[in-house]
Design an enzyme around this catalytic site. Structure first.
Site, PDB file in Angstrom:
ATOM      1  N   ALA A  12       0.870  -1.178   0.000  1.00  0.00           N
ATOM      2  CA  ALA A  12       0.000   0.000   0.000  1.00  0.00           C
ATOM      3  C   ALA A  12       0.904   1.223   0.000  1.00  0.00           C
ATOM      4  CB  ALA A  12      -0.876  -0.010   1.249  1.00  0.00           C
ATOM      5  N   GLY A  41       5.787  -5.107  -8.631  1.00  0.00           N
ATOM      6  CA  GLY A  41       5.216  -6.260  -9.341  1.00  0.00           C
ATOM      7  C   GLY A  41       3.730  -6.074  -9.556  1.00  0.00           C
ATOM      8  N   THR A 221      16.058   2.661 -19.405  1.00  0.00           N
ATOM      9  CA  THR A 221      15.087   3.752 -19.460  1.00  0.00           C
ATOM     10  C   THR A 221      15.745   5.025 -18.912  1.00  0.00           C
ATOM     11  OG1 THR A 221      14.146   3.063 -17.340  1.00  0.00           O
ATOM     12  CG2 THR A 221      13.074   2.227 -19.316  1.00  0.00           C
ATOM     13  N   GLY A 223      14.112   8.060 -18.217  1.00  0.00           N
ATOM     14  CA  GLY A 223      13.088   9.007 -17.775  1.00  0.00           C
ATOM     15  C   GLY A 223      12.424   9.723 -18.930  1.00  0.00           C
ATOM     16  N   GLY A 226      13.687   9.084 -22.804  1.00  0.00           N
ATOM     17  CA  GLY A 226      13.279   7.953 -23.638  1.00  0.00           C
ATOM     18  C   GLY A 226      13.973   6.682 -23.196  1.00  0.00           C
ATOM     19  N   ASP A 255       7.232   1.116 -13.876  1.00  0.00           N
ATOM     20  CA  ASP A 255       6.391  -0.091 -13.866  1.00  0.00           C
ATOM     21  C   ASP A 255       5.480  -0.107 -15.090  1.00  0.00           C
ATOM     22  OD1 ASP A 255       7.516  -0.712 -11.410  1.00  0.00           O
ATOM     23  OD2 ASP A 255       5.957   0.349 -10.299  1.00  0.00           O
ATOM     24  N   GLY A 290      -0.602   8.652  -8.329  1.00  0.00           N
ATOM     25  CA  GLY A 290      -0.593   7.262  -7.899  1.00  0.00           C
ATOM     26  C   GLY A 290       0.209   6.376  -8.837  1.00  0.00           C
TER      27      GLY A 290
HETATM   28  O1  RIB Z   1       7.759   1.703  -8.664  1.00  0.00           O
HETATM   29  C1  RIB Z   1       6.923   2.324  -7.741  1.00  0.00           C
HETATM   30  C2  RIB Z   1       6.616   1.406  -6.591  1.00  0.00           C
HETATM   31  O2  RIB Z   1       7.800   1.127  -5.876  1.00  0.00           O
HETATM   32  C3  RIB Z   1       5.649   1.968  -5.584  1.00  0.00           C
HETATM   33  O3  RIB Z   1       4.324   1.642  -5.873  1.00  0.00           O
HETATM   34  C4  RIB Z   1       6.155   1.410  -4.253  1.00  0.00           C
HETATM   35  O4  RIB Z   1       5.220   0.603  -3.595  1.00  0.00           O
HETATM   36  C5  RIB Z   1       7.449   0.673  -4.573  1.00  0.00           C
HETATM   37  O5  RIB Z   1       7.283  -0.691  -4.642  1.00  0.00           O
END
Ligand code: RIB
Length: 306
Positions: A12, A41, A221, A223, A226, A255, A290
């Site tokens: 969280a 993940g 990567t 940022g 590119g 991610d 977020g």
């Molecule tokens: O890459 C971002 C993530 O890194 C966040 O959501 C945080 O929980 C960490 O795992």
């Protein structure tokens, strides 16, 4: 279309926004805060599902409020959770995130909680899912011995392995040749290459070193600049989409990139198109607050990437 298995953590995210990221010993008055689903993940699995991929998430959460938030997220976004274990013993992971409201930059401290207790036995239970996948994707937030074990299982079954080496951690030399796609950011590439990585030229130097270790394809990567790609046959740079002041929170953009890459490769896109798709997904995610919650839906990605 083949499925994608993701091993990693859910946490969280407790996010604090302010005019700056405080330095050591400093207290600042923030502007606002939010609690949302995170964990690299988990964010990657959600990015994949929202981008139209068929994804299985292998992880562990606690039987608590934050764990409930995870299950709601997976049900809304369509992440398969047959391999998600609910622990009665450990609490769900949490991350403290500081975001600079002006630049969207962040600093993170993550405590994996239950996901830090994933075992090789959990991987054995998920091995059929891994073997049936087109791609196995993982990071370095879950216990390292378990991550390496899962990579060995995937690779020995000829499943393409994507390792997003975050946070950068020393891995065994024998693991590098099992990695099909290695996706460090600047800091992580610098960790493995042993020199700073800020420019395309630095990324090229770092990639050569990583390819020598036996990795098949490297994508660094950079940022908002590119992403730089290299394998033994070719190398190129794909610029990021220019978003200017639409960028409000870069947390989770990495991610989004990795999730987008996994989807595009599963769909058989060529490397340049796959990176462009990943750039589009990552770019769009920076225009919302977020991490998991900022991942765009497929239609938005396709419209933006048209
Ligand atoms: O890459 C971002 C993530 O890194 C966040 O959501 C945080 O929980 C960490 O795992």
């Amino acid at each position: 279309m083949k499925s994608i298995s993701v091993l990693g953590i859910y946490a969280a995210d407790l996010v604090f926004f302010g005019e700056k990221i405080p330095i050591t010993g400093e207290t600042i008055l923030g502007t606002n805060h939010m609690i949302g689903p995170g964990g690299k993940g988990s964010n990657q699995a959600v990015a994949i599902a929202k981008a139209g991929g068929n994804v299985n998430f292998i992880s562990k959460i606690g039987n608590d409020q934050y764990g409930k938030m995870a299950k709601e997220l997976y049900s809304e976004s369509g992440v398969n959770i047959a391999n998600l274990t609910i622990s009665e013993e450990y609490s769900t992971g949490v991350a403290g995130i500081m975001v600079n409201k002006k630049t969207g930059e962040n600093a993170i401290n993550v405590v994996p909680g239950a996901a830090g207790k994933i075992t090789k036995n959990d991987i054995d239970k998920a091995s059929q899912t891994i073997k049936e996948s087109g791609i196995f994707l993982t990071q370095l937030e879950a216990p390292l011995d378990v991550v390496e074990y899962a990579i060995e299982i995937a690779s020995s079954n000829n499943i393409d392995v994507i390792l997003n080496p975050a946070p950068a951690t020393k891995i065994q030399d024998k693991i590098f040749p099992l990695i099909n796609y290695f996706t460090p950011n600047e800091t992580e590439a610098a960790f493995y290459a042993g020199h700073k990585v800020e420019t395309k030229e630095d990324a090229a130097r770092a990639s050569s070193k990583l390819l020598e270790k036996g990795i098949k394809n490297v994508i660094v990567t950079l940022g908002e600049k590119g992403a730089y790609f290299a394998n033994k046959k070719e190398d190129f740079f794909i610029p990021a989409f220019a978003l200017g002041n639409k960028v409000i929170d870069t947390t989770g953009a990495g991610d989004g990139f990795v999730g987008g890459l996994a989807v595009a490769l599963t769909e058989g896109k060529n490397m340049k198109d796959a990176i462009k798709f990943a750039n589009a997904l990552a770019g769009l995610s920076t225009t919302k607050f977020g991490t998991a919650q900022s991942m765009p839906k497929r239609l938005e990605i396709d419209n933006f990437n048209a």
